[in-house]
Design a protein around this motif. Structure first.
Motif, PDB file in Angstrom:
ATOM      1  N   SER A  94      64.369  75.732  65.839  1.00  0.00           N
ATOM      2  CA  SER A  94      65.618  76.171  66.473  1.00  0.00           C
ATOM      3  C   SER A  94      65.944  77.640  66.224  1.00  0.00           C
ATOM      4  N   SER A  95      65.334  78.243  65.214  1.00  0.00           N
ATOM      5  CA  SER A  95      65.702  79.619  64.890  1.00  0.00           C
ATOM      6  C   SER A  95      64.588  80.294  64.105  1.00  0.00           C
ATOM      7  N   GLY A  96      64.813  81.562  63.786  1.00  0.00           N
ATOM      8  CA  GLY A  96      63.864  82.314  62.976  1.00  0.00           C
ATOM      9  C   GLY A  96      62.764  82.955  63.800  1.00  0.00           C
ATOM     10  N   LYS A  97      61.805  83.542  63.101  1.00  0.00           N
ATOM     11  CA  LYS A  97      60.664  84.200  63.732  1.00  0.00           C
ATOM     12  C   LYS A  97      59.460  83.256  63.691  1.00  0.00           C
ATOM     13  N   VAL A  98      58.701  83.242  64.760  1.00  0.00           N
ATOM     14  CA  VAL A  98      57.483  82.429  64.815  1.00  0.00           C
ATOM     15  C   VAL A  98      56.279  83.364  64.771  1.00  0.00           C
ATOM     16  N   ALA A  99      55.530  83.308  63.673  1.00  0.00           N
ATOM     17  CA  ALA A  99      54.344  84.145  63.530  1.00  0.00           C
ATOM     18  C   ALA A  99      53.189  83.536  64.318  1.00  0.00           C
ATOM     19  N   TYR A 100      52.282  84.390  64.785  1.00  0.00           N
ATOM     20  CA  TYR A 100      51.175  83.863  65.576  1.00  0.00           C
ATOM     21  C   TYR A 100      49.912  84.690  65.384  1.00  0.00           C
ATOM     22  N   LEU A 101      48.793  84.001  65.584  1.00  0.00           N
ATOM     23  CA  LEU A 101      47.473  84.632  65.728  1.00  0.00           C
ATOM     24  C   LEU A 101      47.103  84.539  67.201  1.00  0.00           C
ATOM     25  N   GLY A 102      46.830  85.670  67.822  1.00  0.00           N
ATOM     26  CA  GLY A 102      46.460  85.647  69.224  1.00  0.00           C
ATOM     27  C   GLY A 102      46.833  86.936  69.918  1.00  0.00           C
ATOM     28  N   THR A 103      46.688  86.928  71.227  1.00  0.00           N
ATOM     29  CA  THR A 103      47.031  88.096  72.013  1.00  0.00           C
ATOM     30  C   THR A 103      48.523  88.131  72.306  1.00  0.00           C
ATOM     31  N   LYS A 104      48.991  89.291  72.722  1.00  0.00           N
ATOM     32  CA  LYS A 104      50.388  89.423  73.115  1.00  0.00           C
ATOM     33  C   LYS A 104      50.688  88.523  74.310  1.00  0.00           C
ATOM     34  N   SER A 105      49.736  88.374  75.205  1.00  0.00           N
ATOM     35  CA  SER A 105      49.913  87.498  76.364  1.00  0.00           C
ATOM     36  C   SER A 105      50.096  86.047  75.947  1.00  0.00           C
ATOM     37  N   SER A 106      49.314  85.591  74.977  1.00  0.00           N
ATOM     38  CA  SER A 106      49.431  84.198  74.534  1.00  0.00           C
ATOM     39  C   SER A 106      50.771  83.927  73.861  1.00  0.00           C
ATOM     40  N   ALA A 107      51.394  84.978  73.296  1.00  0.00           N
ATOM     41  CA  ALA A 107      52.692  84.814  72.623  1.00  0.00           C
ATOM     42  C   ALA A 107      53.806  84.457  73.596  1.00  0.00           C
ATOM     43  N   GLN A 108      53.543  84.538  74.910  1.00  0.00           N
ATOM     44  CA  GLN A 108      54.557  84.150  75.892  1.00  0.00           C
ATOM     45  C   GLN A 108      54.954  82.690  75.739  1.00  0.00           C
ATOM     46  N   TYR A 109      54.064  81.858  75.222  1.00  0.00           N
ATOM     47  CA  TYR A 109      54.419  80.459  74.989  1.00  0.00           C
ATOM     48  C   TYR A 109      55.547  80.342  73.963  1.00  0.00           C
ATOM     49  N   ILE A 110      55.560  81.238  72.989  1.00  0.00           N
ATOM     50  CA  ILE A 110      56.629  81.248  71.983  1.00  0.00           C
ATOM     51  C   ILE A 110      57.903  81.804  72.587  1.00  0.00           C
ATOM     52  N   ILE A 111      57.783  82.903  73.290  1.00  0.00           N
ATOM     53  CA  ILE A 111      58.952  83.559  73.881  1.00  0.00           C
ATOM     54  C   ILE A 111      59.637  82.642  74.885  1.00  0.00           C
ATOM     55  N   ARG A 112      58.847  81.896  75.660  1.00  0.00           N
ATOM     56  CA  ARG A 112      59.426  80.991  76.655  1.00  0.00           C
ATOM     57  C   ARG A 112      60.058  79.758  76.028  1.00  0.00           C
ATOM     58  N   ALA A 113      59.823  79.576  74.744  1.00  0.00           N
ATOM     59  CA  ALA A 113      60.539  78.531  74.008  1.00  0.00           C
ATOM     60  C   ALA A 113      61.830  79.086  73.412  1.00  0.00           C
ATOM     61  N   ASN A 114      62.202  80.303  73.856  1.00  0.00           N
ATOM     62  CA  ASN A 114      63.427  80.981  73.409  1.00  0.00           C
ATOM     63  C   ASN A 114      63.401  81.293  71.915  1.00  0.00           C
TER      64      ASN A 114
END
Length: 283
Positions: A94-114
């Protein structure tokens, strides 16, 4: 080992699920002749979905890439493991930062989860307590020599959910060569930490259930009315068998004609049909 003509299978089903890599495309790009197969499926008025463990691009981006290669697919016809990971993030984090391994494009899955996406390389002592989840998205877009260690140490220090958006451990990069995929990186970190992460993608059931629900929006379809077509026994075929749909192994990708029989025998994963490829469709 008896091979089946793929064209003969198509009219027997009310929906078809197709793996992407090894079935529709390979390391060279779109497999020649595939657009004609997809057109025949459409002519038979059979809904289909592409089910892929590729979490590096959204369905919209993948649709664009296919179109550039000559295959026109709607984004709604493509279901990715990243979509399943996004649903989990949206419902459970529900909150906080979500760290990821991957490309900036793949991070859209996180961003689209708000949620706020942060590359694992940017996690430091000043913001580590703000990180509420870790996602393995892609095998590109980061420094392998540094960022895998950063991921390991983040998960040692923070007891947070670790999500694997692509469970594939390897993927083909040439006819006889493979490379380590996202799931392989995650498996390495899992083994070191002695933890089990949250995995999405085939053979797990979430993607099959999502695709099944989508084709049922058109009209009532039983699981035995669905054919899952894939090139890999332990993801495509195992996942389809567990979900209760019929399965067809094609020999155009990870499983070759030379080793198919022994691979089936040693794994115990048995497809309902075996085809040379989906191109074996001519009458």
């Amino acid at each position: 080992m008896q091979l089946t003509n793929f064209r003969s299978l198509i009219p027997k089903y009310k929906a078809i699920f197709l793996d992407s890599y090894g079935v529709v495309k390979n390391h060279m790009g779109l497999i020649d002749g595939v657009p004609a197969v997809i057109e025949y499926i459409r002519e038979c008025d059979i809904p289909f979905k592409i089910l892929t463990n590729d979490a590096s691009r959204s369905p919209q981006k993948q649709s664009q890439r296919f179109a550039e290669s000559g295959l026109h697919l709607e984004a709604s016809e493509i279901i990715t493991s990243g979509m399943m990971a996004k649903k989990f993030l949206k419902n459970k984090i529900s909150s906080g930062k979500v760290a990821y391994l991957g490309t900036k494009s793949s991070a859209q899955y996180i961003i689209r989860a708000n949620l706020e996406a942060i590359p694992v390389a940017d996690v430091n002592l000043l913001n580590i307590d703000e990180v509420t989840a870790m996602v393995f998205l892609d095998d590109e877009g980061f420094n392998w020599n540094v960022d895998i260690n950063a991921t390991l140490n983040l998960l040692r220090k923070r007891n947070i959910p670790a999500i694997v958006a692509n469970s594939d451990t390897i993927y083909p990069v040439a006819k006889n060569n493979v490379a380590i995929a996202t799931g392989g990186i995650a498996q390495l970190v899992e083994n070191i930490l002695g933890r089990k992460f949250i995995h999405f993608g085939k053979p797990d059931s979430q993607m099959f259930m999502y695709a099944f629900e989508k084709v049922n929006e058109i009209g009532y379809i039983k699981r035995k009315d669905v054919l899952m077509v894939g090139d890999t026994l332990h993801t495509d075929i195992l996942g389809g068998n567990k979900f209760g749909v019929d399965t067809c192994l094609v020999l155009s990708g990870n499983t070759s004609a030379k080793n198919a029989k022994s691979s089936i025998r040693s794994s115990g994963v048995i497809p309902d049909f075996i085809c040379e490829s989906i191109l074996s469709y001519k009458s």
